[in-house]
Design an enzyme around this catalytic site. Structure first.
Site, PDB file in Angstrom:
ATOM      1  N   TYR A  68       3.392 -71.345  -5.233  1.00 17.80           N
ATOM      2  CA  TYR A  68       3.793 -70.433  -6.378  1.00 17.80           C
ATOM      3  C   TYR A  68       2.658 -69.681  -7.089  1.00 17.80           C
ATOM      4  O   TYR A  68       2.692 -68.621  -7.265  1.00 17.80           O
ATOM      5  CB  TYR A  68       4.894 -71.114  -7.243  1.00 17.80           C
ATOM      6  N   HIS A 120      17.718 -64.214  -8.495  1.00 15.14           N
ATOM      7  CA  HIS A 120      17.333 -65.433  -8.236  1.00 15.14           C
ATOM      8  C   HIS A 120      16.081 -65.800  -9.320  1.00 15.14           C
ATOM      9  O   HIS A 120      15.046 -66.508  -8.678  1.00 15.14           O
ATOM     10  CB  HIS A 120      16.765 -65.250  -6.784  1.00 15.14           C
ATOM     11  N   CYS A 150      10.354 -81.576 -24.161  1.00 15.10           N
ATOM     12  CA  CYS A 150      10.845 -82.768 -23.685  1.00 15.10           C
ATOM     13  C   CYS A 150       9.921 -83.479 -22.677  1.00 15.10           C
ATOM     14  O   CYS A 150      10.305 -84.586 -22.153  1.00 15.10           O
ATOM     15  CB  CYS A 150      12.148 -82.746 -22.857  1.00 15.10           C
ATOM     16  N   GLN A 215      16.352 -51.399   9.254  1.00 13.77           N
ATOM     17  CA  GLN A 215      16.870 -52.118  10.433  1.00 13.77           C
ATOM     18  C   GLN A 215      18.397 -52.572  10.134  1.00 13.77           C
ATOM     19  O   GLN A 215      18.998 -52.457   8.867  1.00 13.77           O
ATOM     20  CB  GLN A 215      16.209 -53.619  10.705  1.00 13.77           C
TER      21      GLN A 215
END
Length: 244
Positions: A68, A120, A150, A215
């Site tokens: 990433y 997303h 946390c 397309q």
């Protein structure tokens, strides 16, 4: 200017509410690699689907985080293209245009679009794995940092394969689609659900449906099909819409 561009511009002028769904095709015009493109360099032998999942992260968090990192750098190395910019200007010109994007790159915002429903998530955000605390990450280390609240691992703030769409993004998208008189899908293959079902939902509620894609996609029949790249079609649509 093509007849289909004029037809879509007329529908845009007549519609009180418009919902636009964008996919990877609009960002591909900026040079952002899609999930269908071959990976490069170190990542050439991997499939994105094998890296973009909770299981992959749990198996090897350092490796997935580094992938990433590579994708973040790719995104930051490009600029919004004329399609992004034209769509942002259309949103400023039209009184009620809702943009839903499947893209995580933030290019719509960089082009000047102020309110984007990110289906997303966003690759530039981060959250902790266990509790979803949003985390600002400075200087992006090679390994995922720990949550300051946390102590769980921090992961990219994107929706991975096998995860649900954020509730707020989904509810806003559905509401905007139900009330739209015009629904436009741009640069999406219409293969990833539930985003792929939005055009059908719009049609069920009486909307005119349109597609901008070089397309043929998996979308069911649309009323207006423009077979062109977003970076070419959207600036022409903006001109036609503004009557220039």
């Amino acid at each position: 200017m093509s007849d289909t561009i004029r037809q879509l511009a007329e529908s845009l002028q007549q519609a009180e509410h418009v919902t636009v769904l964008t996919g990877s095709g609009i960002s591909a015009d900026s040079g952002v690699p899609t999930f269908r493109d071959p990976q490069e360099g170190l990542w050439a032998k991997y499939q994105p689907q094998d890296l973009a999942s909770p299981d992959a992260f749990l198996k090897d968090p350092d490796f997935v985080w580094q992938w990433y990192q590579w994708r973040r750098k790719k995104v930051l190395s490009v600029e919004p293209n004329p399609g992004h910019k034209a769509l942002a200007e259309l949103a400023h010109s039209h009184p009620s245009l809702t943009l839903v994007t499947q893209n995580v790159d933030g290019l719509h915002q960089r082009a000047g679009h102020e309110d984007v429903i990110e289906f997303h998530g966003n690759i530039h955000r981060n959250l902790c794995l266990d509790n979803g605390h949003m985390m600002r990450v400075e200087d992006y280390p090679d390994k995922p940092p720990r949550c300051r609240i946390c102590d769980s691992l921090v992961r990219p703030g994107v929706v991975w394969f096998g995860e649900s769409i954020p509730e707020t993004a989904l509810s806003r998208s559905l509401a905007a689609t139900r009330k739209a008189e015009l629904f436009i899908a741009i640069g999406t293959s219409a293969t990833v659900y539930p985003a792929a079902s939005l055009a059908d939902l719009a049609r069920e509620h009486g909307a005119t449906t349109a597609e901008i894609n070089p397309q043929t996609s998996d979308m069911n029949t649309v009323d207006i099909a423009i077979r062109a790249r977003a970076a070419e079609a959207l600036p022409a649509l903006l001109v036609a819409y503004q009557g220039r």
